[in-house]
Design a protein around this motif. Structure first.
Motif, PDB file in Angstrom:
ATOM      1  N   PHE A  12     -36.239  38.410   5.007  1.00 52.11           N
ATOM      2  CA  PHE A  12     -35.960  39.267   6.159  1.00 52.11           C
ATOM      3  C   PHE A  12     -36.705  40.600   6.078  1.00 52.11           C
ATOM      4  N   GLY A  13     -37.747  40.630   5.247  1.00 56.28           N
ATOM      5  CA  GLY A  13     -38.544  41.839   5.122  1.00 56.28           C
ATOM      6  C   GLY A  13     -39.565  41.962   6.235  1.00 56.28           C
ATOM      7  N   PRO A  14     -40.501  42.920   6.092  1.00 57.81           N
ATOM      8  CA  PRO A  14     -41.518  43.154   7.131  1.00 57.81           C
ATOM      9  C   PRO A  14     -42.377  41.930   7.418  1.00 57.81           C
ATOM     10  N   GLU A  15     -42.657  41.120   6.392  1.00 56.25           N
ATOM     11  CA  GLU A  15     -43.491  39.935   6.581  1.00 56.25           C
ATOM     12  C   GLU A  15     -42.670  38.658   6.688  1.00 56.25           C
ATOM     13  N   GLY A  16     -41.361  38.795   6.688  1.00 53.56           N
ATOM     14  CA  GLY A  16     -40.496  37.623   6.660  1.00 53.56           C
ATOM     15  C   GLY A  16     -40.186  37.043   8.029  1.00 53.56           C
ATOM     16  N   TRP A  17     -39.985  35.737   8.025  1.00 53.08           N
ATOM     17  CA  TRP A  17     -39.627  35.007   9.235  1.00 53.08           C
ATOM     18  C   TRP A  17     -38.163  34.550   9.196  1.00 53.08           C
ATOM     19  N   GLY A  18     -37.384  35.134   8.305  1.00 55.54           N
ATOM     20  CA  GLY A  18     -36.009  34.677   8.128  1.00 55.54           C
ATOM     21  C   GLY A  18     -35.165  34.766   9.385  1.00 55.54           C
ATOM     22  N   ALA A  19     -35.230  35.890  10.085  1.00 57.88           N
ATOM     23  CA  ALA A  19     -34.419  36.054  11.297  1.00 57.88           C
ATOM     24  C   ALA A  19     -34.811  35.040  12.366  1.00 57.88           C
ATOM     25  N   ALA A  20     -36.124  34.817  12.517  1.00 61.95           N
ATOM     26  CA  ALA A  20     -36.591  33.850  13.522  1.00 61.95           C
ATOM     27  C   ALA A  20     -36.150  32.434  13.157  1.00 61.95           C
ATOM     28  N   LEU A  21     -36.194  32.105  11.873  1.00 60.55           N
ATOM     29  CA  LEU A  21     -35.786  30.768  11.439  1.00 60.55           C
ATOM     30  C   LEU A  21     -34.288  30.563  11.643  1.00 60.55           C
ATOM     31  N   LEU A  22     -33.491  31.587  11.368  1.00 58.62           N
ATOM     32  CA  LEU A  22     -32.045  31.452  11.574  1.00 58.62           C
ATOM     33  C   LEU A  22     -31.711  31.330  13.061  1.00 58.62           C
ATOM     34  N   THR A  23     -32.414  32.098  13.896  1.00 57.69           N
ATOM     35  CA  THR A  23     -32.202  31.981  15.349  1.00 57.69           C
ATOM     36  C   THR A  23     -32.560  30.583  15.827  1.00 57.69           C
TER      37      THR A  23
END
Length: 239
Positions: A12-23
Motif C-alpha cells: 500500500f506504499g507509493p508504488e503499491g497496487w494493494g488498494a486497487a487489488l483489494l477493490t
C-alpha cells in the motif's frame, strides 16, 4: 537499477497496487454473490418446472439445464453483453441516440453468471428434493397440509439441508466464472491484475497475487459452507 520488490508492488506504499487489488477483489465478490443469488432464484424456478406434472414445463426445465450446461460460459457472457448492447442501442435510437450503447459490465456479469449457475443449482435442488421420503409428503397431505405449508415445513428445510454441499461446489464454479467477466471491461480481480502487470511489466508478481487472493476467498467460503452443513445436520446424522 533494481526495481521495486514484490511486497512493494502488492503493498500500500507509493508504488503499491494493494488498494486497487483489494477493490477489485471486492468487485469479484460482488459479481459472484450477485450471480449466485440470481442463480438460486432461477434454479428454484427451474427445479419446480422439472418436478412439475406438466410435460411442457418438464421439457422446458430439462432443455434449460441441458443448453446452459452445454454452452461455454464465456459464450453466454458475450451473448448477454452484445445482445443486451444491441437491445439498448435499438431503444436508444428510438429516442434519437446514436452510436454504441454498451450493456453495463456489472449487470452483464450478474445476469450471465446467474443464468448459468441457475442450471447447476437446479440440478442440486432437484437431487436434494429426491432425498425427501415420499412417505413424509403423503403423510403431510393426509393430515390436510396445503401446498405452501408442506413447502415451508417439510420440503424447504430438507432441500436446503441436503443441497448445501452441492451449492458449495456451485459457488466455487461461480467464483471462477467471475474472472471471465473481465472480457467486458469490468475491473475485477483478474482485470486489475492484467492492468497492473502491463503497467509494471511484472506479470508473475500480480498473477500469483491474484491466485493467492482467489485461494483465500475459496478457503474461507469452503469453511463457511462446511460449518453451515454441519449445523444443518445436527440431530439428523445417519449411520
Amino acid at each position: 537499477m533494481q526495481g521495486p520488490s514484490f511486497f512493494d508492488l502488492v503493498g500500500f506504499g507509493p508504488e503499491g497496487w494493494g488498494a486497487a487489488l483489494l477493490t477489485a477483489t471486492g468487485m469479484t465478490l460482488a459479481v459472484a454473490v450477485g450471480g449466485f443469488a440470481a442463480g438460486s432464484v432461477i434454479g428454484a424456478g427451474i427445479t419446480s418446472a422439472k418436478l412439475s406434472r406438466s410435460g411442457a414445463l418438464r421439457a422446458f426445465g430439462d432443455g434449460y439445464t441441458t443448453v446452459l450446461r452445454g454452452i461455454p460460459d464465456l459464450l453466454v457472457i458475450y451473448l448477454f453483453y452484445f445482445g443486451g448492447s444491441a437491445a439498448l442501442g435499438a431503444v436508444g435510437r428510438l429516442f434519437g441516440a446514436e452510436g454504441f450503447i454498451g450493456m453495463p459490465a456489472f449487470m452483464t456479469g450478474v445476469l450471465a453468471i446467474g443464468v448459468v449457475s441457475g442450471a447447476y443449482q437446479a440440478e442440486v435442488f432437484r437431487g436434494a428434493f429426491n432425498t425427501i421420503s415420499r412417505g413424509e409428503l403423503e403423510a403431510a397431505r393426509s393430515v390436510g397440509m396445503g401446498t405452501w405449508l408442506r413447502f415451508r415445513r417439510i420440503i424447504a428445510p430438507q432441500v436446503l439441508r441436503y443441497a448445501i454441499p452441492g451449492l458449495g461446489n456451485t459457488w466455487q464454479l461461480v467464483l471462477k466464472e467471475s474472472a471471465l467477466i473481465s472480457v467486458t471491461g469490468l475491473v475485477e480481480l483478474l482485470r486489475q491484475s492484467q492492468i497492473a502487470a502491463g503497467s509494471t511489466r511484472r506479470p508473475f508478481d500480480f498473477y500469483i497475487t491474484a491466485a493467492l487472493l482467489y485461494l483465500v476467498i475459496t478457503a474461507v467460503s469452503s469453511y463457511l459452507f462446511r460449518q453451515a452443513e454441519a449445523r444443518s445436520l445436527r440431530g439428523v446424522r445417519r449411520a
